[in-house]
Design a protein around this motif. Structure first.
Motif, PDB file in Angstrom:
ATOM      1  N   PRO A  47       0.823  -1.210   0.000  1.00 26.08           N
ATOM      2  CA  PRO A  47       0.000   0.000   0.000  1.00 26.08           C
ATOM      3  C   PRO A  47       0.859   1.262   0.000  1.00 26.08           C
ATOM      4  O   PRO A  47       1.968   1.266   0.535  1.00 26.08           O
ATOM      5  N   VAL A  48       0.331   2.309  -0.619  1.00 30.86           N
ATOM      6  CA  VAL A  48       1.010   3.605  -0.577  1.00 30.86           C
ATOM      7  C   VAL A  48       0.286   4.571   0.343  1.00 30.86           C
ATOM      8  O   VAL A  48       0.821   5.621   0.687  1.00 30.86           O
ATOM      9  N   LEU A  49      -0.932   4.204   0.735  1.00 35.20           N
ATOM     10  CA  LEU A  49      -1.757   5.053   1.593  1.00 35.20           C
ATOM     11  C   LEU A  49      -2.476   4.182   2.603  1.00 35.20           C
ATOM     12  O   LEU A  49      -2.948   3.095   2.266  1.00 35.20           O
ATOM     13  N   THR A  50      -2.550   4.680   3.834  1.00 33.06           N
ATOM     14  CA  THR A  50      -3.353   4.000   4.848  1.00 33.06           C
ATOM     15  C   THR A  50      -4.213   5.037   5.547  1.00 33.06           C
ATOM     16  O   THR A  50      -3.736   6.107   5.928  1.00 33.06           O
ATOM     17  N   LEU A  51      -5.483   4.722   5.681  1.00 32.41           N
ATOM     18  CA  LEU A  51      -6.453   5.576   6.356  1.00 32.41           C
ATOM     19  C   LEU A  51      -6.847   4.895   7.657  1.00 32.41           C
ATOM     20  O   LEU A  51      -7.276   3.737   7.659  1.00 32.41           O
ATOM     21  N   LEU A  52      -6.687   5.607   8.768  1.00 30.50           N
ATOM     22  CA  LEU A  52      -6.900   5.024  10.088  1.00 30.50           C
ATOM     23  C   LEU A  52      -8.071   5.676  10.804  1.00 30.50           C
ATOM     24  O   LEU A  52      -8.066   6.888  11.040  1.00 30.50           O
ATOM     25  N   ASP A  53      -9.058   4.871  11.174  1.00 34.14           N
ATOM     26  CA  ASP A  53     -10.119   5.341  12.058  1.00 34.14           C
ATOM     27  C   ASP A  53      -9.523   5.363  13.462  1.00 34.14           C
ATOM     28  O   ASP A  53      -9.198   4.313  14.032  1.00 34.14           O
ATOM     29  N   LEU A  54      -9.322   6.551  13.985  1.00 32.33           N
ATOM     30  CA  LEU A  54      -8.639   6.706  15.266  1.00 32.33           C
ATOM     31  C   LEU A  54      -9.435   6.163  16.446  1.00 32.33           C
ATOM     32  O   LEU A  54      -8.908   6.046  17.550  1.00 32.33           O
ATOM     33  N   HIS A  55     -10.682   5.815  16.214  1.00 34.19           N
ATOM     34  CA  HIS A  55     -11.514   5.262  17.278  1.00 34.19           C
ATOM     35  C   HIS A  55     -11.678   3.756  17.137  1.00 34.19           C
ATOM     36  O   HIS A  55     -12.543   3.160  17.772  1.00 34.19           O
ATOM     37  N   ASN A  56     -10.821   3.141  16.323  1.00 36.77           N
ATOM     38  CA  ASN A  56     -10.853   1.697  16.176  1.00 36.77           C
ATOM     39  C   ASN A  56     -10.475   1.055  17.513  1.00 36.77           C
ATOM     40  O   ASN A  56      -9.529   1.496  18.173  1.00 36.77           O
ATOM     41  N   VAL A  57     -11.200   0.050  17.896  1.00 38.19           N
ATOM     42  CA  VAL A  57     -10.988  -0.609  19.186  1.00 38.19           C
ATOM     43  C   VAL A  57      -9.564  -1.155  19.281  1.00 38.19           C
ATOM     44  O   VAL A  57      -9.083  -1.823  18.365  1.00 38.19           O
ATOM     45  N   GLY A  58      -8.879  -0.835  20.368  1.00 44.08           N
ATOM     46  CA  GLY A  58      -7.555  -1.365  20.633  1.00 44.08           C
ATOM     47  C   GLY A  58      -6.430  -0.748  19.825  1.00 44.08           C
ATOM     48  O   GLY A  58      -5.310  -1.263  19.843  1.00 44.08           O
ATOM     49  N   LEU A  59      -6.672   0.349  19.147  1.00 41.86           N
ATOM     50  CA  LEU A  59      -5.652   0.972  18.311  1.00 41.86           C
ATOM     51  C   LEU A  59      -4.567   1.632  19.160  1.00 41.86           C
ATOM     52  O   LEU A  59      -4.850   2.499  19.972  1.00 41.86           O
ATOM     53  N   ASP A  60      -3.328   1.193  18.954  1.00 44.03           N
ATOM     54  CA  ASP A  60      -2.160   1.860  19.521  1.00 44.03           C
ATOM     55  C   ASP A  60      -1.555   2.636  18.361  1.00 44.03           C
ATOM     56  O   ASP A  60      -0.796   2.090  17.555  1.00 44.03           O
ATOM     57  N   ILE A  61      -1.920   3.898  18.260  1.00 45.35           N
ATOM     58  CA  ILE A  61      -1.599   4.692  17.080  1.00 45.35           C
ATOM     59  C   ILE A  61      -0.097   4.770  16.833  1.00 45.35           C
ATOM     60  O   ILE A  61       0.359   4.640  15.697  1.00 45.35           O
ATOM     61  N   ALA A  62       0.691   4.976  17.869  1.00 46.91           N
ATOM     62  CA  ALA A  62       2.144   5.089  17.684  1.00 46.91           C
ATOM     63  C   ALA A  62       2.733   3.791  17.138  1.00 46.91           C
ATOM     64  O   ALA A  62       3.567   3.806  16.227  1.00 46.91           O
ATOM     65  N   GLU A  63       2.296   2.672  17.677  1.00 50.66           N
ATOM     66  CA  GLU A  63       2.796   1.364  17.230  1.00 50.66           C
ATOM     67  C   GLU A  63       2.401   1.095  15.781  1.00 50.66           C
ATOM     68  O   GLU A  63       3.219   0.634  14.975  1.00 50.66           O
ATOM     69  N   VAL A  64       1.158   1.391  15.436  1.00 53.30           N
ATOM     70  CA  VAL A  64       0.667   1.136  14.082  1.00 53.30           C
ATOM     71  C   VAL A  64       1.368   2.038  13.067  1.00 53.30           C
ATOM     72  O   VAL A  64       1.810   1.576  12.011  1.00 53.30           O
TER      73      VAL A  64
END
Length: 120
Positions: free
Chosen positions: A45-62
């Motif tokens: 992938p060249v782009l990733t879109l993240l729903d910041l309210h996704n259950v269990g999301l560790d934004i820094a790790e992802v």
């Protein structure tokens, strides 16, 4: 055809994003959790879109895993009232972190901007 990964366990949001992506001639793959998202990095992938309210999301790790996997653009979206989460996403390395309403407004054009097509 450029590939966009979408991290969202919200089927309505993921469907809206996929529709805009298809209209702009992009492949879009929905991942319902971070594990599936990281596993899909081998698809290039060249782009990733993240729903910041996704259950269990560790934004820094992802975000770190996405960057290590070669993703060029990482865009987060979430509730406009959760300014702290939007700010944390930017601090974690998201190129942009937008309120949900701003994210979906003109999404097809935004995807074209975030994922430019190769010149013919």
């Amino acid at each position: 055809m450029p590939l966009c990964l979408v991290l969202s366990d919200d089927l309505l949001d993921a469907s809206r994003i996929a529709g805009h992506g298809r209209a702009a001639d992009f492949d879009v793959i929905q991942c319902r959790d971070s594990t599936a998202l990281v596993a899909a990095l081998n698809k290039g992938p060249v782009l990733t879109l993240l729903d910041l309210h996704n259950v269990g999301l560790d934004i820094a790790e992802v975000v770190a895993a996405l960057r290590a996997g070669g993703v060029k653009k990482v865009i987060g979206f979430g509730s406009h009232v959760d300014a702290a989460r939007l700010k944390a996403a930017r601090a974690a390395g998201c190129d942009e972190a937008l309120p949900r309403s701003a994210f979906f407004e003109g999404l097809e054009a935004k995807m074209e901007e975030w994922m430019p097509r190769p010149e013919k």
